[in-house]
Design a protein around this motif. Structure first.
Motif, PDB file in Angstrom:
ATOM      1  N   GLU A   1      -3.843  -7.442  12.480  1.00 20.75           N
ATOM      2  CA  GLU A   1      -4.777  -8.342  11.712  1.00 20.75           C
ATOM      3  C   GLU A   1      -4.349  -8.070  10.314  1.00 20.75           C
ATOM      4  OE1 GLU A   1      -7.744  -9.768  12.031  1.00 20.75           O
ATOM      5  OE2 GLU A   1      -7.507  -9.601  10.011  1.00 20.75           O
TER       6      GLU A   1
ATOM      7  N   SER B   1     -18.112 -19.538  19.215  1.00 22.18           N
ATOM      8  CA  SER B   1     -19.137 -18.554  18.648  1.00 22.18           C
ATOM      9  C   SER B   1     -18.187 -17.312  18.909  1.00 22.18           C
ATOM     10  CB  SER B   1     -20.458 -18.567  19.282  1.00 22.18           C
ATOM     11  OG  SER B   1     -20.169 -18.207  20.796  1.00 22.18           O
ATOM     12  N   GLY B   2     -19.073 -16.330  17.998  1.00 20.69           N
ATOM     13  CA  GLY B   2     -18.401 -14.821  18.213  1.00 20.69           C
ATOM     14  C   GLY B   2     -18.642 -14.276  19.621  1.00 20.69           C
ATOM     15  N   ASN B   3     -19.879 -14.741  20.233  1.00 19.36           N
ATOM     16  CA  ASN B   3     -20.132 -14.379  21.674  1.00 19.36           C
ATOM     17  C   ASN B   3     -19.254 -14.848  22.608  1.00 19.36           C
ATOM     18  OD1 ASN B   3     -23.750 -13.704  22.664  1.00 19.36           O
ATOM     19  ND2 ASN B   3     -21.527 -13.419  23.896  1.00 19.36           N
TER      20      ASN B   3
ATOM     21  N   ASP C   1     -12.254 -19.117  19.047  1.00 24.16           N
ATOM     22  CA  ASP C   1     -12.420 -20.598  18.118  1.00 24.16           C
ATOM     23  C   ASP C   1     -11.141 -21.396  18.258  1.00 24.16           C
ATOM     24  OD1 ASP C   1     -14.820 -19.723  17.457  1.00 24.16           O
ATOM     25  OD2 ASP C   1     -14.456 -19.646  15.316  1.00 24.16           O
TER      26      ASP C   1
ATOM     27  N   ARG D   1     -16.524 -24.292  13.980  1.00 23.36           N
ATOM     28  CA  ARG D   1     -16.966 -23.099  14.046  1.00 23.36           C
ATOM     29  C   ARG D   1     -18.626 -23.000  14.140  1.00 23.36           C
ATOM     30  NH1 ARG D   1     -14.387 -17.931  11.018  1.00 23.36           N
ATOM     31  NH2 ARG D   1     -13.098 -17.848  12.949  1.00 23.36           N
TER      32      ARG D   1
ATOM     33  N   GLY E   1     -12.471 -12.145  19.297  1.00 19.75           N
ATOM     34  CA  GLY E   1     -11.793 -12.423  20.683  1.00 19.75           C
ATOM     35  C   GLY E   1     -10.672 -11.238  20.368  1.00 19.75           C
TER      36      GLY E   1
HETATM   37  C1  LIG Z   1     -21.874 -18.478   8.708  1.00 17.45           C
HETATM   38  C2  LIG Z   1     -21.613 -18.089   9.919  1.00 17.45           C
HETATM   39  C3  LIG Z   1     -22.368 -17.565  10.897  1.00 17.45           C
HETATM   40  C4  LIG Z   1     -21.929 -17.465  12.265  1.00 17.45           C
HETATM   41  N1  LIG Z   1     -23.038 -16.616  13.028  1.00 17.45           N
HETATM   42  C5  LIG Z   1     -22.757 -16.654  14.377  1.00 17.45           C
HETATM   43  C6  LIG Z   1     -23.711 -16.022  15.359  1.00 17.45           C
HETATM   44  O1  LIG Z   1     -24.911 -15.741  14.826  1.00 17.45           O
HETATM   45  N2  LIG Z   1     -23.432 -15.817  16.526  1.00 17.45           N
HETATM   46  C7  LIG Z   1     -22.114 -16.095  17.074  1.00 17.45           C
HETATM   47  O2  LIG Z   1     -21.618 -15.731  18.226  1.00 17.45           O
HETATM   48  N3  LIG Z   1     -21.062 -16.625  16.226  1.00 17.45           N
HETATM   49  C8  LIG Z   1     -21.309 -16.896  15.072  1.00 17.45           C
HETATM   50  N4  LIG Z   1     -20.497 -17.158  14.274  1.00 17.45           N
HETATM   51  C9  LIG Z   1     -19.250 -17.726  14.499  1.00 17.45           C
HETATM   52  C10 LIG Z   1     -18.300 -16.859  14.917  1.00 17.45           C
HETATM   53  O3  LIG Z   1     -17.916 -16.061  13.710  1.00 17.45           O
HETATM   54  C11 LIG Z   1     -16.867 -17.342  15.032  1.00 17.45           C
HETATM   55  O4  LIG Z   1     -16.920 -18.137  16.519  1.00 17.45           O
HETATM   56  C12 LIG Z   1     -15.983 -16.126  15.815  1.00 17.45           C
HETATM   57  O5  LIG Z   1     -15.693 -15.418  14.635  1.00 17.45           O
HETATM   58  C13 LIG Z   1     -14.753 -16.453  16.417  1.00 17.45           C
HETATM   59  O6  LIG Z   1     -13.993 -15.569  16.684  1.00 17.45           O
HETATM   60  P1  LIG Z   1     -12.428 -15.313  16.803  1.00 17.45           P
HETATM   61  O7  LIG Z   1     -11.813 -14.218  17.356  1.00 17.45           O
HETATM   62  O8  LIG Z   1     -11.811 -16.749  17.487  1.00 17.45           O
HETATM   63  O9  LIG Z   1     -11.988 -15.687  15.228  1.00 17.45           O
HETATM   64  P2  LIG Z   1     -12.360 -14.401  14.075  1.00 17.45           P
HETATM   65  O10 LIG Z   1     -13.290 -13.847  14.297  1.00 17.45           O
HETATM   66  O11 LIG Z   1     -12.050 -15.636  12.967  1.00 17.45           O
HETATM   67  O12 LIG Z   1     -11.049 -13.559  14.119  1.00 17.45           O
HETATM   68  C14 LIG Z   1      -9.662 -13.970  13.678  1.00 17.45           C
HETATM   69  C15 LIG Z   1      -8.814 -13.050  13.024  1.00 17.45           C
HETATM   70  O13 LIG Z   1      -7.523 -13.324  12.987  1.00 17.45           O
HETATM   71  C16 LIG Z   1      -7.051 -12.868  11.736  1.00 17.45           C
HETATM   72  N5  LIG Z   1      -5.761 -13.699  11.687  1.00 17.45           N
HETATM   73  C17 LIG Z   1      -5.579 -14.948  11.618  1.00 17.45           C
HETATM   74  N6  LIG Z   1      -4.292 -15.293  11.552  1.00 17.45           N
HETATM   75  C18 LIG Z   1      -3.515 -14.195  11.369  1.00 17.45           C
HETATM   76  C19 LIG Z   1      -2.073 -13.821  11.109  1.00 17.45           C
HETATM   77  N7  LIG Z   1      -1.280 -14.739  11.228  1.00 17.45           N
HETATM   78  N8  LIG Z   1      -1.708 -12.602  11.325  1.00 17.45           N
HETATM   79  C20 LIG Z   1      -2.805 -11.468  11.057  1.00 17.45           C
HETATM   80  N9  LIG Z   1      -4.099 -11.730  11.373  1.00 17.45           N
HETATM   81  C21 LIG Z   1      -4.528 -13.106  11.342  1.00 17.45           C
HETATM   82  C22 LIG Z   1      -7.916 -13.011  10.821  1.00 17.45           C
HETATM   83  O14 LIG Z   1      -7.904 -12.384   9.658  1.00 17.45           O
HETATM   84  C23 LIG Z   1      -9.251 -12.823  11.570  1.00 17.45           C
HETATM   85  O15 LIG Z   1      -9.778 -11.405  11.586  1.00 17.45           O
HETATM   86  C24 LIG Z   1     -20.745 -17.679  12.808  1.00 17.45           C
HETATM   87  C25 LIG Z   1     -19.877 -18.132  11.946  1.00 17.45           C
HETATM   88  C26 LIG Z   1     -20.062 -18.403  10.669  1.00 17.45           C
HETATM   89  C27 LIG Z   1     -19.270 -19.116   9.656  1.00 17.45           C
END
Ligand SMILES: Cc1cc2nc3c(=O)[nH]c(=O)nc-3n(C[C@H](O)[C@H](O)[C@H](O)COP(=O)(O)OP(=O)(O)OC[C@H]3O[C@@H](n4cnc5c(N)ncnc54)[C@H](O)[C@@H]3O)c2cc1C
Length: 430
Positions: free
Chosen positions: A70, A336-338, A325, A197, A49
């Protein structure tokens, strides 16, 4: 694959997937530098995100002053991380640099955000620095509710029962434990109740660990302990993979919620019986990341952040937008990441409009495709399209859109890697 999807080339599916939001007139309008800044945006979290939002805030307009905080030095991808567990990929292949965002003018700070003061509009870092903002984005992903599983709240238990549900050191450690496990051993994965997640992720993990065992430790077993009554995503496709490829290796048990772990004996207590595994992988229940709680953003079920879906602005704290998430999902919207990438595009477009004092897009559309590997080479997918519903103020799936693979295939395996490479390039501007 559905008829609809099979008629599209891989490139057009991915292109539509990653860019398919109604960002209106902003789409394609690069304004990199030049002219006075229209405002300061501080982003907390550089995952799917936060990184995507950083890119498009820079690219779509008005010379926005973007700071991305980050805690990690590099981005490590959860998608594809199950292939690291099976030994088919290396950590280096899922670890990517933030240099592309910096080249776009994003100011990156490696640090920990410990507080956000919405009154004075400042983000505070652990090292004492404060960053003023006009609008903030919080995209922290999830944190774990370790106290929901008896015995899991201690550091010793968390070290013994790894989650591997944030890609990074735990992914590498879990792989080492699988390598060290004797042939004839048991790997058990405990899945929490939805929402968590990546709904299909645990079943993909079961398949890929079983694929590794089949080749290198053929007397070993995979036990899937699911707190849910049945497989929560791509059910028929995973059941077929379990039967076709891993008969006698994977044992699936629904309605098997993990109640208690004992770090000393390495055992797990379920509702009806006890389990002892050589490697017990506990995926704990989840909630919005810690900083969302500290900042007073969590207002749904004591776990998630409610947002205005037109802007992704928190319904609890004005001026802070929450992505990915950490949000309380719209109906049938996966974590999801997407989807986090798509949230980021809606939010970036809206924030630029808000900073300019102009109306936001009243009808955004987002989509999701989620691939899962069922063997090292074959994958399956599920896709959905979600449109904003003005009456109910939420996203709803578009009837007849999306689809599900009819069968696993190597073509989908190649598409799955293509999806990952494309979304990494999209979010990190490489
Ligand atoms: C095994 C596995 C397989 C997956 N496969 C898929 C897939 O095939 N396709 C798909 O779409 N999704 C997949 N996902 C899900 C996907 O990884 C998550 O839904 C996605 O990462 C969510 O994005 P986000 O930006 O919400 O959180 P994240 O990508 O987790 O990013 C959050 C970031 O914030 C940082 N952060 C948090 N708090 C702080 C703070 N206080 N200060 C500084 N930095 C901070 C963290 O270090 C992290 O880098 C998978 C997940 C897992 C576990």
């Amino acid at each position: 694959m559905t008829q609809h999807a099979s008629n599209l080339s891989r490139r057009s599916v991915l292109g539509a997937g990653l860019g398919a939001i109604a960002a209106g007139p902003l789409m394609g309008c690069a304004n990199l530098g030049g002219g006075p800044s229209i405002g300061r945006v501080v982003i907390v979290g550089g995952g799917f995100g936060g990184a995507t939002a950083a890119r498009y805030l820079r690219q779509w307009g008005g010379n926005v002053d973007v700071t991305l905080v980050e805690r990690n030095a590099s981005f490590v991808s959860c998608p594809i991380s199950n292939l690291v567990l099976s030994g088919d990929k290396q950590m280096g292949e899922i670890t990517l640099s933030y240099a592309g965002l910096e080249a776009l003018g994003v100011k990156r700070i490696q640090g920990e955000v410990v507080a956000i003061d919405a009154q004075t509009k400042q983000v505070r870092l652990a090292d004492g620095r404060t960053l003023p903002y006009d609008r903030a984005i919080v995209a922290p992903g999830v944190d774990f509710m370790f106290d929901q599983v008896g015995g899991l709240a201690t550091a010793a238990a968390q070290d013994k029962f790894l989650h591997g549900w944030k890609a990074g050191p735990q992914t590498a450690a879990l792989r080492r434990r699988l390598e060290a496990m004797p042939d004839g051993g048991v790997f058990a994965v405990a899945i929490p109740k939805v929402p968590y997640r990546c709904p299909p992720g645990p079943y993909e993990r079961a398949c890929l660990v079983a694929s590794y065992f089949k080749q290198y430790k053929p007397r070993s077993k995979v036990l899937v302990l699911d707190a849910n009554p049945e497989i929560t995503s791509k059910k028929g496709l995973f059941e077929k993979a379990f039967a076709d490829h891993y008969k006698g290796i994977i044992e699936y048990r629904g309605n098997n919620e993990l109640k208690q772990v004992d770090a000393a004996s390495g055992t797990a207590k379920l509702e009806f019986d006890d389990v002892k595994a050589d490697v017990l992988n506990v995926i704990p229940p989840q909630r919005a990341g810690d900083i969302a709680r500290t900042a007073g953003l969590i207002n749904m079920n004591n776990r998630w952040v409610g947002v205005n879906w037109l802007t992704l602005e928190s319904t609890a704290v004005p001026g802070i937008h929450v992505l990915g998430d950490a949000t309380f999902s719209a109906p049938a919207m996966p974590k999801s990441g997407n989807m986090a990438n798509q949230h980021a595009k809606v939010a970036a477009a809206a924030i630029i409009q808000l900073l300019k004092g102009q109306p936001v897009d009243p009808a955004p559309v987002v989509m999701n495709t989620c691939y899962s590997f069922v063997t090292a080479r074959e994958a399956v997918h599920v896709a959905s399209v979600h449109q904003y519903d003005a009456a109910d103020k939420t996203f709803k799936t578009v009837p007849g859109s999306g689809g599900l693979s009819s069968a696993a295939s190597q073509i989908e395996g190649r598409n799955a890697m293509g999806w990952a490479e494309n979304i990494w390039a999209d979010m990190l501007a490489t």
